[in-house]
Design a protein around this motif. Structure first.
Motif, PDB file in Angstrom:
ATOM      1  N   ASP B 518       0.838  -1.199   0.000  1.00 57.45           N
ATOM      2  CA  ASP B 518       0.000   0.000   0.000  1.00 57.45           C
ATOM      3  C   ASP B 518       0.866   1.240   0.000  1.00 57.45           C
ATOM      4  O   ASP B 518       0.653   2.180   0.740  1.00 57.45           O
ATOM      5  CB  ASP B 518      -0.919  -0.006   1.214  1.00 57.45           C
ATOM      6  CG  ASP B 518      -1.737  -1.276   1.260  1.00 57.45           C
ATOM      7  OD1 ASP B 518      -2.489  -1.501   0.308  1.00 57.45           O
ATOM      8  OD2 ASP B 518      -1.586  -2.036   2.216  1.00 57.45           O
ATOM      9  N   ASP B 519       1.913   1.195  -0.832  1.00 57.38           N
ATOM     10  CA  ASP B 519       2.826   2.317  -0.977  1.00 57.38           C
ATOM     11  C   ASP B 519       3.435   2.662   0.385  1.00 57.38           C
ATOM     12  O   ASP B 519       3.727   1.794   1.179  1.00 57.38           O
ATOM     13  CB  ASP B 519       2.105   3.516  -1.593  1.00 57.38           C
ATOM     14  CG  ASP B 519       3.088   4.390  -2.356  1.00 57.38           C
ATOM     15  OD1 ASP B 519       4.281   4.078  -2.347  1.00 57.38           O
ATOM     16  OD2 ASP B 519       2.657   5.370  -2.951  1.00 57.38           O
ATOM     17  N   ARG B 520       3.614   3.919   0.648  1.00 60.59           N
ATOM     18  CA  ARG B 520       4.350   4.314   1.848  1.00 60.59           C
ATOM     19  C   ARG B 520       3.586   4.055   3.140  1.00 60.59           C
ATOM     20  O   ARG B 520       4.074   4.287   4.215  1.00 60.59           O
ATOM     21  CB  ARG B 520       4.671   5.807   1.765  1.00 60.59           C
ATOM     22  CG  ARG B 520       5.445   6.171   0.563  1.00 60.59           C
ATOM     23  CD  ARG B 520       6.834   5.568   0.574  1.00 60.59           C
ATOM     24  NE  ARG B 520       7.390   5.564  -0.756  1.00 60.59           N
ATOM     25  CZ  ARG B 520       8.382   4.792  -1.138  1.00 60.59           C
ATOM     26  NH1 ARG B 520       8.914   3.936  -0.307  1.00 60.59           N
ATOM     27  NH2 ARG B 520       8.836   4.867  -2.361  1.00 60.59           N
ATOM     28  N   LEU B 521       2.369   3.585   3.017  1.00 60.22           N
ATOM     29  CA  LEU B 521       1.533   3.420   4.191  1.00 60.22           C
ATOM     30  C   LEU B 521       1.767   2.109   4.910  1.00 60.22           C
ATOM     31  O   LEU B 521       1.436   1.942   6.064  1.00 60.22           O
ATOM     32  CB  LEU B 521       0.072   3.500   3.761  1.00 60.22           C
ATOM     33  CG  LEU B 521      -0.947   3.408   4.864  1.00 60.22           C
ATOM     34  CD1 LEU B 521      -0.877   4.613   5.738  1.00 60.22           C
ATOM     35  CD2 LEU B 521      -2.311   3.228   4.266  1.00 60.22           C
TER      36      LEU B 521
END
Lengths: 283, 716
Positions: B518-521
């Motif tokens: 979830d990308d940088r999350l």
């Protein structure tokens, strides 16, 4: 003197060097729109709602004109409708329906060309749950819940309590609603059992009421099992700082999506609850 | 600080050091600049024409001082300095035409390990806030771009910022940055040499996929107590070195951000935040005999930050001991023991790694033009990445390598293999990393090519592409996360004429690249980081061209492309890496205005990197059941930021006291105030439709514009 010089020099440096925001790209105006479905369904309820809207480049707007159908295990159970509101940019359109869910049920919600399909998760096994009262250094009583939970999935714990204060004669002197912080956690095949401690906050206020001799605390300890997407969404909100001016330096957050042919997130939770009552002397 | 400086200078007082001989000068320069001298044994100009001390900071400056009154000329080719006597200027011309090609060949005999790009600390170079950082000088080499504007974190040949093996005295650093990545931990006063490898990797190196940066600390002076003091906008520095007894030397250096000018800013805005950092480096060398030498190294660095967004700290503690034993004139071995503890933490996350390491490296120069290098080691790492739940990862790392370097005439060939066994609970990964280097160097030309594999068992899962944060997690191979591999083939040519022209092409393929789902999350999604990462592949290719006339001029251009693919992201489609910068141009120039005054310029142009921008707005339900409009993202890295470019200029004055050398450097970073994107962010423009939300835009913030700097250092 030296410090004044430093400050003056740095003020000049900052003034000449840092440049305010310069826009390099703006989302192009477009009439393209995408159906969005949002809904958190609770396994313990019989009346549920999903919210539908159109996602557009210039802002989301309610979608009250959709054909919505709800299926449970492949069987059509309801076809709810909605009515347009006066403020379409403030809130999506609500579609309310009646259905009963059991763990393992397959739920499908269709809205126009978009569709969300989810399974009702298995509720967690709580091996035990205990509530302990202790006194802090400040003399204020604290209540902590500890639960040992077994499972394989994503969970949230909510703690809600009603605290009644009594004087030495046994008369009620105060009533307050307090909550513990919600906690999110996951269990997987490697770690299937987890002990979670949840402190009950807000007791200090109840104990500060004059003539309070002891407290009666009735607490509901709820553990909700959910699918990964909802778990991610809750965490995403914790990370979201879009409205915080300082967040301009942070990378954007991505909200999860489980809607085919559209966007949004629909999920259902299965809950188990434990309730406790405890008396604590505060003198 | 300034009072302390004045007192210390007064204490220096007049000395009575004897005038060094020519041979002592040569020995000192050889140690100081790590160069090889070639000259006739009877070449001695006589003590009467020699200076007492060489005060310049550069090799050429020292040679100018040394030979200014002697009939001796010099020529510097790479790390080889050739000295020769001349009587008339005309003979120099003859020398150039007849002898120089032979010298170029001689240089290659003495040249460093194949594939090495030497990085010489240059405090005169213009740098951000005047803070000399040898790691940032790696950017002068083509194929290397900074991870962000002004950052000391680098991206090498389409790799990742965590793909660089950064060694200090042979011990790998897990986080080599200060000040959220804008400054490296290397103090150039304490570093003797840095070698960068980006194409061919000597077989003894392993552990990272993109590059190797091998920094070697400096031994303390063996003649008398020496030192240096530096005062700058950002940090204040102190270095002391000298002999302890007859055969032992020491060097200790420290940098502190807390006394410098910028610290005043944090004091003024104390209620919004605070920042401090420091590092201390110490090195003790004891020579038992001509055959045995023992070296102890300690390092401690720490950053502590507190602001309205995040509070945290990170730091490294490192200790190592290396024993070098020379079995014969051709065979030697070094045994190294080291311990390192790195930890970082903020309000929510923490990451810790402890590394115990034992290594043995041996080399033997054979009479038949072969040089054998072999060795092995064992490392035990214990990682504890912590999100909502702490996970524990013990890793046993066994390694062994062997390499043969063969030189015959114009040919050089290096072949070797490095094998590793990473043992983790529930699994074990065996990896083999073959390396090959081939070079043909007739006269002025040099043709070279290499092929090799690098394996990376450690990853840094970052929450921001722009800066280093305490929430970055260091993770390693585990039961279901395999090591990352990188296979690279490169070939090139170099021509040494009036200038040196180099062209090199490379292609790289990566497997096991890690990315958050979830990308940088992802780092907040679950207590178990393995559940939130996906493994994919990458491919990159590039062409690098460099023209240099050292030390006066250098121009480099890089054309590169770097792509990534993950089965669970964007339906398995290839997308550009956020670190891709299609074009980059770097030029440097040096001008000596007078003997004591020089000006340097640095101009950089880099294509913009890629970020992910939203497609539209949607209502999103909050945990409490309310609705808010939020942007929707589709696709990864779907927008390319504008290019960044800047001109930096510095002017440096160096002058000598009776027993001290002074340097005053003034510089301006980004002279013409280019609006380079230091940060890219979402911004909202007013929507023509008043009932609709503002229009979403991408905006860039340019932080570093026309930043003047001033630094002063004194050596005694």
């Amino acid at each position: 003197m030296l410090r004044s010089y430093h400050i003056a020099l740095l003020f000049i440096l900052a003034a000449v060097s840092c440049r305010p925001l310069e826009t390099v790209w703006t989302f192009p105006a477009s009439d393209d729109r995408e159906i969005s479905i949002q809904g958190y369904l609770h396994g313990r309820d019989s009346i549920h709602s999903v919210w539908c809207s159109y996602a557009k480049a210039d802002g989301a707007v309610e979608a009250a004109d959709l054909d919505v159908a709800v299926y449970v295990n492949g069987k059509l159970v309801d076809q709810p409708t909605s009515t347009p509101s006066d403020y379409p940019y403030l809130h999506p359109a609500e579609y309310t329906f009646k259905a009963f869910f059991s763990p393992g049920d397959r739920i499908k919600i269709k809205a126009g060309d978009a569709c969300a399909a989810i399974s009702v998760p298995e509720p967690p096994d709580t091996l035990y749950t205990t509530m302990n009262v202790s006194k802090g250094l400040d003399g204020v009583s604290r209540v902590k819940f500890e639960s040992k939970i077994q499972g394989n999935g994503y969970y949230r714990i909510d703690l809600m309590a009603t605290v009644r204060g009594f004087n030495a004669d046994g008369h009620l002197v105060s009533v307050s609603q307090v909550t513990g912080p919600s906690q999110l956690f996951s269990l997987d095949n490697e770690t299937t059992v987890q002990s979670i401690m949840v402190p009950l906050s807000g007791l200090k206020l109840a104990q500060s009421v004059k003539n309070t001799a002891y407290l009666e605390c009735t607490a509901i300890f709820r553990i909700s099992a959910m699918n990964r997407e909802l778990f991610t969404l809750f965490n995403t909100w914790a990370e979201d700082s879009t409205e915080d001016i300082f967040s301009r330096f942070a990378d954007p957050v991505h909200f999860p999506n489980n809607v085919q042919g559209g966007i949004g997130l629909v999920d259902v939770t299965s809950e188990v609850e434990r309730s406790f009552t405890i008396h604590a002397n505060i003198k | 600080m300034s009072h302390f400086l004045i007192i210390l200078l007064c204490l220096l007082g007049p000395g009575s050091a004897p005038r060094p001989t020519f041979q002592e000068h040569i020995n000192a320069l050889r140690e100081r600049f790590d160069v090889v001298f070639v000259y006739d044994a009877d070449l001695d100009p006589g003590e009467e024409v020699l200076p007492g001390e060489l005060k310049s900071d550069s090799l050429e400056g020292c040679l100018d001082e040394l030979l200014s009154n002697a009939d001796i000329a010099y020529m510097v080719r790479g790390r080889t300095v050739v000295l020769f006597r001349f009587y008339k200027r005309d003979t120099l011309h003859l020398y150039h035409s007849a002898i120089r090609p032979a010298m170029i060949r001689a240089e290659r005999v003495f040249r460093d390990t194949p594939g090495a790009v030497p990085i010489e600390p240059m405090p005169q170079m213009p740098q951000l806030l005047g803070e000399s950082d040898p790691l940032k000088l790696a950017l002068l080499s083509p194929g290397i771009v900074p991870a962000a504007e002004g950052s000391a974190s680098i991206i090498v040949r389409g790799g990742e910022p965590d793909g660089n093996l950064i060694l200090l005295d042979g011990v790998p650093f897990y986080n080599s940055s200060h000040l959220m990545g804008y400054l490296s931990v290397f103090d150039d006063d304490a570093i003797s040499k840095i070698r960068l490898y980006k194409g061919h990797f000597p077989t003894r190196y392993e552990g990272r996929a993109s590059s190797v940066i091998d920094a070697e600390g400096r031994d303390g002076a063996d003649d008398r107590l020496r030192g240096s003091i530096g005062v700058g906008i950002l940090t204040d520095k102190l270095l002391l070195e000298g002999p302890v007894g007859k055969n032992t030397t020491f060097l200790i250096s420290g940098r502190f951000f807390g006394l410098g000018i910028l610290k005043s800013v944090f004091k003024v805005f104390e209620k919004y935040g605070d920042y401090t950092f420091y590092d201390v480096y110490g090195r003790v060398t004891h020579t038992f005999s001509e055959r045995d030498r023992l070296r102890f190294t300690v390092f401690r660095g720490n950053d502590h930050m507190r602001d309205t967004l995040v509070s945290g700290q990170w730091g490294t503690t490192l200790a190592s001991a290396a024993w070098n034993h020379r079995f014969s004139s051709s065979t030697e071995a070094t045994t190294t023991l080291s311990y390192q503890h790195y930890c970082s933490s903020d309000d929510n996350f923490s990451s810790s790694i402890q590394d115990w390491r034992a290594a043995f490296d041996a080399s033997s120069h054979m009479e038949n033009s072969h040089t054998l290098r072999w060795g092995g080691g064992y490392s035990y790492r214990y990682l504890t990445p912590t999100t909502t739940i702490t996970s524990h990862h013990p890793v046993h790392d066994f390694s062994a390598y062997g390499e043969d370097e063969w030189r015959k005439g114009c040919w050089t060939a290096v072949a070797g293999i490095h094998i590793n066994l990473y043992a983790v609970p529930g699994n074990a990964y065996f990896t083999a990393q073959p390396r090959l280097f081939l070079q043909y160097a007739p006269d002025r030309w040099r043709l070279f090519g290499s092929a090799g594999r690098m394996v990376q068992p450690i990853h840094a899962l970052t929450s921001s592409q722009t800066v280093t944060l305490p929430s970055d997690l260091l993770v390693c191979v585990s039961g279901n996360v395999r090591p990352m591999t990188s296979d690279q083939i490169s070939f090139g040519a170099e021509y040494n004429g009036w200038a040196t022209v180099t062209a090199e092409a490379w292609v790289k393929r990566m497997e096991g690249v890690l990315e958050y789902k979830d990308d940088r999350l992802g780092h907040v999604v679950s207590g178990y980081w393995q559940n939130n990462v996906v493994s994919g592949e990458g491919r990159a290719a590039g062409l690098e061209i460099a023209v240099s006339k050292q030390p006066w001029f250098q121009l480099s251009y890089t054309l590169s492309k770097s792509m990534r693919r993950f089965d669970q992201i964007d339906g398995g489609a290839w997308f550009p890496s956020s670190n891709e910068h299609r074009h980059s141009i770097v030029t440097t120039m040096k001008q000596d205005i007078t003997k004591h005054f020089e000006i340097r310029e640095l101009w950089i142009w880099i294509s913009g990197g890629y970020i992910t921008v939203p497609e539209r707005y949607s209502f999103v339900m909050t945990p409490s059941g309310q609705f808010k409009q939020r942007p929707v993202y589709e696709g990864r890295n779907n927008y390319q930021l504008p290019a960044s470019h800047r001109l930096d200029i510095s002017a440096s004055v160096h002058f000598n006291g009776k027993h001290s050398q002074h340097r005053l450097t003034a510089g301006v970073y980004n002279v013409y105030a280019a609006n380079n994107p230091t940060f890219a962010t979402l911004w909202y423009k007013q929507n023509p439709n008043p009932s609709a939300p503002d229009l979403l835009s991408v905006a860039v913030i340019s932080v570093f514009r026309v930043l003047p700097s001033l630094s002063y250092s004194v050596r005694f």
